[in-house]
Design a protein around this motif. Structure first.
Motif, PDB file in Angstrom:
ATOM      1  N   LEU A 188      -4.895  11.316   1.538  1.00  0.00           N
ATOM      2  CA  LEU A 188      -4.826  10.285   2.599  1.00  0.00           C
ATOM      3  C   LEU A 188      -3.701   9.393   2.186  1.00  0.00           C
ATOM      4  O   LEU A 188      -2.958   8.730   2.912  1.00  0.00           O
ATOM      5  N   GLY A 189      -3.082   9.292   0.770  1.00  0.00           N
ATOM      6  CA  GLY A 189      -2.004   8.541   0.342  1.00  0.00           C
ATOM      7  C   GLY A 189      -0.861   8.907   1.263  1.00  0.00           C
ATOM      8  O   GLY A 189      -0.026   8.058   1.649  1.00  0.00           O
ATOM      9  N   ILE A 223     -12.507  15.018   7.771  1.00  0.00           N
ATOM     10  CA  ILE A 223     -13.013  13.931   6.809  1.00  0.00           C
ATOM     11  C   ILE A 223     -13.496  14.523   5.476  1.00  0.00           C
ATOM     12  O   ILE A 223     -14.492  15.072   5.202  1.00  0.00           O
ATOM     13  N   LYS A 224     -12.623  14.342   4.492  1.00  0.00           N
ATOM     14  CA  LYS A 224     -12.984  14.589   2.937  1.00  0.00           C
ATOM     15  C   LYS A 224     -12.052  13.869   2.108  1.00  0.00           C
ATOM     16  O   LYS A 224     -11.247  13.099   2.530  1.00  0.00           O
ATOM     17  N   PRO A 225     -12.579  13.561   1.075  1.00  0.00           N
ATOM     18  CA  PRO A 225     -11.938  12.745  -0.030  1.00  0.00           C
ATOM     19  C   PRO A 225     -10.557  13.382  -0.383  1.00  0.00           C
ATOM     20  O   PRO A 225     -10.449  14.299  -0.300  1.00  0.00           O
ATOM     21  N   GLY A 226      -9.491  12.483  -0.546  1.00  0.00           N
ATOM     22  CA  GLY A 226      -8.400  12.937  -0.796  1.00  0.00           C
ATOM     23  C   GLY A 226      -7.293  13.192   0.042  1.00  0.00           C
ATOM     24  O   GLY A 226      -7.595  13.345   1.342  1.00  0.00           O
ATOM     25  N   ARG A 242      -3.529  15.649   4.594  1.00  0.00           N
ATOM     26  CA  ARG A 242      -4.706  16.440   5.204  1.00  0.00           C
ATOM     27  C   ARG A 242      -4.807  16.109   6.853  1.00  0.00           C
ATOM     28  O   ARG A 242      -4.182  14.793   7.015  1.00  0.00           O
ATOM     29  N   PHE A 288      -0.682  10.145   4.246  1.00  0.00           N
ATOM     30  CA  PHE A 288      -0.821   9.895   5.404  1.00  0.00           C
ATOM     31  C   PHE A 288      -0.321   8.220   5.748  1.00  0.00           C
ATOM     32  O   PHE A 288       0.093   7.800   6.547  1.00  0.00           O
ATOM     33  N   PHE A 289      -0.899   7.378   4.868  1.00  0.00           N
ATOM     34  CA  PHE A 289      -0.634   5.893   4.793  1.00  0.00           C
ATOM     35  C   PHE A 289       0.853   5.776   4.754  1.00  0.00           C
ATOM     36  O   PHE A 289       1.148   4.865   5.569  1.00  0.00           O
ATOM     37  N   GLU A 333       0.936   4.021  -2.909  1.00  0.00           N
ATOM     38  CA  GLU A 333       0.460   5.268  -2.928  1.00  0.00           C
ATOM     39  C   GLU A 333       1.809   6.489  -3.281  1.00  0.00           C
ATOM     40  O   GLU A 333       1.242   7.275  -3.724  1.00  0.00           O
ATOM     41  N   LYS A 361       0.025  11.346 -10.091  1.00  0.00           N
ATOM     42  CA  LYS A 361      -1.353  12.273  -9.694  1.00  0.00           C
ATOM     43  C   LYS A 361      -0.518  13.551  -9.546  1.00  0.00           C
ATOM     44  O   LYS A 361      -1.164  14.535 -10.129  1.00  0.00           O
ATOM     45  N   LEU A 366       0.851  -1.191   0.117  1.00  0.00           N
ATOM     46  CA  LEU A 366       0.058  -0.100   0.104  1.00  0.00           C
ATOM     47  C   LEU A 366       0.690   1.433  -0.134  1.00  0.00           C
ATOM     48  O   LEU A 366       0.805   2.155  -1.009  1.00  0.00           O
ATOM     49  N   ILE A 395      -6.159  14.264   9.559  1.00  0.00           N
ATOM     50  CA  ILE A 395      -7.052  13.047   9.469  1.00  0.00           C
ATOM     51  C   ILE A 395      -8.260  13.017   9.961  1.00  0.00           C
ATOM     52  O   ILE A 395      -9.512  12.523   9.487  1.00  0.00           O
ATOM     53  N   GLU A 443       2.277   6.546   7.908  1.00  0.00           N
ATOM     54  CA  GLU A 443       1.962   5.818   8.931  1.00  0.00           C
ATOM     55  C   GLU A 443       2.611   4.424   8.973  1.00  0.00           C
ATOM     56  O   GLU A 443       3.061   3.695   9.716  1.00  0.00           O
ATOM     57  N   ILE A 444       2.920   3.941   7.757  1.00  0.00           N
ATOM     58  CA  ILE A 444       3.462   2.636   7.515  1.00  0.00           C
ATOM     59  C   ILE A 444       4.985   2.470   7.544  1.00  0.00           C
ATOM     60  O   ILE A 444       5.510   1.617   8.008  1.00  0.00           O
TER      61      ILE A 444
END
Lengths: 144, 99
Positions: free
Chosen positions: A112-113, A107-110, A102, A115-116, A52, A59, A48, A104, A119-120
């Motif tokens: 998050l990549g 709450i809205k689309p986009g 953004r 962030f992931f 991302e 993107k 993941l 966390i 986190e990982i």
């Protein structure tokens, strides 16, 4: 963190900078992590994070050049149980100061990549110093 | 990604299958959003979705928000373990309707 000692290994592959390449990126990662015998749950997280980061290249670095036939390279290395994943691309130069996820709780689309990825992985670093023909050189690391 | 749609009363169930990433996200929206826009309750069955990235999560958020605007709801059903992990990483398990 894994207690098992993993074999040292390094592999890289080039992909067209297209959203249709993301599946190939994941397949490449899964194959390498299979060879490294990384357990399933961690493997899913790492795939993941890598996908991302590759998605961010498509993107953002190629936002204004989506018809490009440029390639990006993903290199996965494991040495002394330290996993390093390097990404090379020839897109728009990334300003590391502007790379942030953004909030966390908003709450809205986009957004998050990134962030992931954070986190990982243990560390996310844009390397200075250009290695021609590459413009951006991102390195993700994680101690296994 | 492939999909199957079934209808029962005012409930439309969209069964998604495969991997949901940036490459298929527009297709997923085209499949899901018209049902929400028509005011139906939409069930998203994710039992056959083994991988979802941030783009897929954005579709879930957008679907949820669109449903609130339309005064209906989206329920995410039978989510696979791997996708649930991503939803939880995004801290959305209390926001989205999961069953």
């Amino acid at each position: 963190m894994s207690s098992a000692t993993l074999e040292n290994h390094s592999e890289k592959k080039a992909f067209l900078v297209k959203s249709s390449s993301l599946k190939e990126v994941r397949t490449f990662c899964r194959d390498v992590f299979e060879k490294l015998k990384i357990e399933q749950s961690l493997k899913d997280e790492l795939v993941l994070a890598i996908a991302e980061a590759a998605q961010n290249i498509v993107k953002h670095a190629y936002k204004d050049n989506q018809d490009s036939n440029d390639i990006m390279v993903v290199k996965i290395s494991c040495e002394d149980n330290k996993l390093q994943i390097a990404f090379y691309d020839m897109g728009t130069p990334v300003d590391p100061k502007k790379v942030k996820h953004r909030e966390i709780d908003n709450i809205k689309p986009g957004g998050l990549g990134t962030f992931f990825i954070q986190e990982i992985m243990d560390a996310v670093e844009f390397k200075d110093g250009k290695r021609k023909p590459w413009i951006n050189h991102l390195v993700l690391t994680k101690q296994l | 990604m492939s999909y199957k749609i079934s209808e029962e009363g005012n409930i439309t169930t969209v069964h998604l299958d495969g991997e949901i990433d940036m490459d298929v996200v527009e297709k997923a929206k085209e499949v899901i959003f018209p049902h929400i826009d028509s005011g139906k309750e939409v069930h998203l069955n994710l039992s056959q979705v083994q991988y979802m990235d941030s783009s897929g999560i954005s579709v879930l958020i957008e679907s949820h928000q669109k449903a609130l605007e339309k005064n209906t709801k989206v329920i995410i059903k039978d989510v696979s373990k791997s996708v649930l992990k991503v939803i939880m990483m995004a801290k959305l398990e209390q926001i989205l309707n999961l069953e």
